[in-house]
Design an enzyme around this catalytic site. Sequence first.
Site, PDB file in Angstrom:
ATOM      1  N   SER A  64       0.833  -1.199   0.000  1.00  0.00           N
ATOM      2  CA  SER A  64       0.000   0.000   0.000  1.00  0.00           C
ATOM      3  C   SER A  64       0.874   1.258   0.000  1.00  0.00           C
ATOM      4  CB  SER A  64      -0.922  -0.057   1.221  1.00  0.00           C
ATOM      5  OG  SER A  64      -1.710   1.058   1.301  1.00  0.00           O
ATOM      6  N   GLU A 154      -2.688   8.794  11.541  1.00  0.00           N
ATOM      7  CA  GLU A 154      -3.972   9.212  10.962  1.00  0.00           C
ATOM      8  C   GLU A 154      -5.105   8.542  11.741  1.00  0.00           C
ATOM      9  OE1 GLU A 154      -5.529   9.658   6.556  1.00  0.00           O
ATOM     10  OE2 GLU A 154      -6.206   7.740   7.382  1.00  0.00           O
ATOM     11  N   ALA A 166     -18.301   1.892   3.955  1.00  0.00           N
ATOM     12  CA  ALA A 166     -16.912   2.007   3.464  1.00  0.00           C
ATOM     13  C   ALA A 166     -16.275   0.638   3.255  1.00  0.00           C
ATOM     14  CB  ALA A 166     -16.079   2.838   4.444  1.00  0.00           C
TER      15      ALA A 166
HETATM   16  P1  0O2 Z   1      -5.196   1.868   3.455  1.00  0.00           P
HETATM   17  O1  0O2 Z   1      -5.325   0.433   3.095  1.00  0.00           O
HETATM   18  O2  0O2 Z   1      -6.041   2.245   4.662  1.00  0.00           O
HETATM   19  O3  0O2 Z   1      -3.804   2.324   3.593  1.00  0.00           O
HETATM   20  P2  0O2 Z   1      -3.307  11.993   1.721  1.00  0.00           P
HETATM   21  O4  0O2 Z   1      -2.786  10.885   2.616  1.00  0.00           O
HETATM   22  O5  0O2 Z   1      -4.104  13.006   2.466  1.00  0.00           O
HETATM   23  O6  0O2 Z   1      -2.228  12.625   0.927  1.00  0.00           O
HETATM   24  P3  0O2 Z   1      -5.251  10.148   0.690  1.00  0.00           P
HETATM   25  O7  0O2 Z   1      -4.539   8.849   0.974  1.00  0.00           O
HETATM   26  O8  0O2 Z   1      -6.116  10.144  -0.548  1.00  0.00           O
HETATM   27  O9  0O2 Z   1      -4.224  11.348   0.589  1.00  0.00           O
HETATM   28  O10 0O2 Z   1      -6.063  10.544   1.984  1.00  0.00           O
HETATM   29  P4  0O2 Z   1      -7.536  10.447   2.454  1.00  0.00           P
HETATM   30  O11 0O2 Z   1      -8.504  11.083   1.533  1.00  0.00           O
HETATM   31  O12 0O2 Z   1      -7.477  11.003   3.857  1.00  0.00           O
HETATM   32  O13 0O2 Z   1      -7.890   8.889   2.483  1.00  0.00           O
HETATM   33  C1  0O2 Z   1      -7.088   7.944   3.113  1.00  0.00           C
HETATM   34  C2  0O2 Z   1      -7.863   6.762   3.673  1.00  0.00           C
HETATM   35  O14 0O2 Z   1      -9.249   7.063   3.862  1.00  0.00           O
HETATM   36  C3  0O2 Z   1      -7.872   5.549   2.753  1.00  0.00           C
HETATM   37  O15 0O2 Z   1      -6.732   4.777   3.011  1.00  0.00           O
HETATM   38  C4  0O2 Z   1      -9.133   4.809   3.220  1.00  0.00           C
HETATM   39  O16 0O2 Z   1      -8.899   4.138   4.447  1.00  0.00           O
HETATM   40  C5  0O2 Z   1     -10.072   5.957   3.483  1.00  0.00           C
HETATM   41  N1  0O2 Z   1     -10.816   6.370   2.278  1.00  0.00           N
HETATM   42  C6  0O2 Z   1     -10.701   7.550   1.627  1.00  0.00           C
HETATM   43  N2  0O2 Z   1     -11.549   7.607   0.598  1.00  0.00           N
HETATM   44  C7  0O2 Z   1     -12.239   6.459   0.596  1.00  0.00           C
HETATM   45  C8  0O2 Z   1     -13.293   5.947  -0.238  1.00  0.00           C
HETATM   46  O17 0O2 Z   1     -13.763   6.562  -1.190  1.00  0.00           O
HETATM   47  N3  0O2 Z   1     -13.759   4.688   0.075  1.00  0.00           N
HETATM   48  C9  0O2 Z   1     -13.279   3.960   1.117  1.00  0.00           C
HETATM   49  N4  0O2 Z   1     -13.806   2.754   1.328  1.00  0.00           N
HETATM   50  N5  0O2 Z   1     -12.273   4.420   1.909  1.00  0.00           N
HETATM   51  C10 0O2 Z   1     -11.773   5.647   1.651  1.00  0.00           C
HETATM   52  P5  0O2 Z   1      -5.929   4.076   1.805  1.00  0.00           P
HETATM   53  O18 0O2 Z   1      -4.617   4.710   1.742  1.00  0.00           O
HETATM   54  O19 0O2 Z   1      -6.750   4.058   0.559  1.00  0.00           O
HETATM   55  O20 0O2 Z   1      -5.837   2.591   2.202  1.00  0.00           O
END
Ligand code: 0O2
Length: 220
Positions: A64, A154, A166
């Site tokens: 990831s 975070e 989600a």
């Molecule tokens: P994982 O597997 O949890 O690592 P940024 O870090 O601010 O530069 P980012 O990563 O787009 O940019 O940040 P944002 O918008 O805060 O979103 C990060 C995390 O929020 C994601 O982690 C998900 O856990 C959740 N998330 C955000 N948008 C969505 C969405 O549309 N659907 C779902 N189901 N979850 C979401 P990661 O990094 O994707 O994954």
Amino acid sequence: MVLDSHAVARARELREEYEGFLLEYRFGMREIETKIDILREEFAHTHAYNPIEHVTSRLKSLDSLAVKVERKGIATSIESMRSHVTDIAGIRITCTFVSDAYRLFDLLTRQDDIVVRSVKDYIAEPKPNGYKSLHAVVEVPVFLSSGRVHVPVEVQFRTIAMDFWASLEHKIHYKYQARVPPGLRASLKEAADSAAELDERMERLHGQVHGSPARRPESG
Ligand code: 0O2
């Protein structure tokens, strides 16, 4: 493919370097988990009410992290990832009601050893696909043998309904490798709206039973 002994040694070295890098994040995550545990226990004792349904935490997997580094065009050095990737340590707090999510956010971020680095309020402003959650990147001090470090964690605050949505959306997104058919996307958005409506109704009902309107957070 056969790796020579140099390549094997380098792979081991990289793995150890990454594990060392993750250690600080593991400790930071533990500090926040302890704070949440304390709030939960104290809340149950003082207010005979538990606003937290469940808490999960994770360190970002190497896969990831690689995806994010590539997507954002970040250099792959440890120092660069340290300064540009803020969700290596992540905690998700699933609350009963929307007001609990904001209240927990306030109670955590008001603590004077916590520094709030950024807040994204996807509850007030949901993503176009319907995603809702309150995200905060907070820095917590961790005391190591070499001194104090400030570790970003975070923290995501959401309700049970938001979490349900989600987790299903995440599976669908993964299954279709981000190319979700438009019909399914529209159904997901409708489901997000229903989840939001359910959150409102449940909080209203709770307010009626307890003889007070649902509490609104100071900052929310
Ligand atoms: P994982 O597997 O949890 O690592 P940024 O870090 O601010 O530069 P980012 O990563 O787009 O940019 O940040 P944002 O918008 O805060 O979103 C990060 C995390 O929020 C994601 O982690 C998900 O856990 C959740 N998330 C955000 N948008 C969505 C969405 O549309 N659907 C779902 N189901 N979850 C979401 P990661 O990094 O994707 O994954």
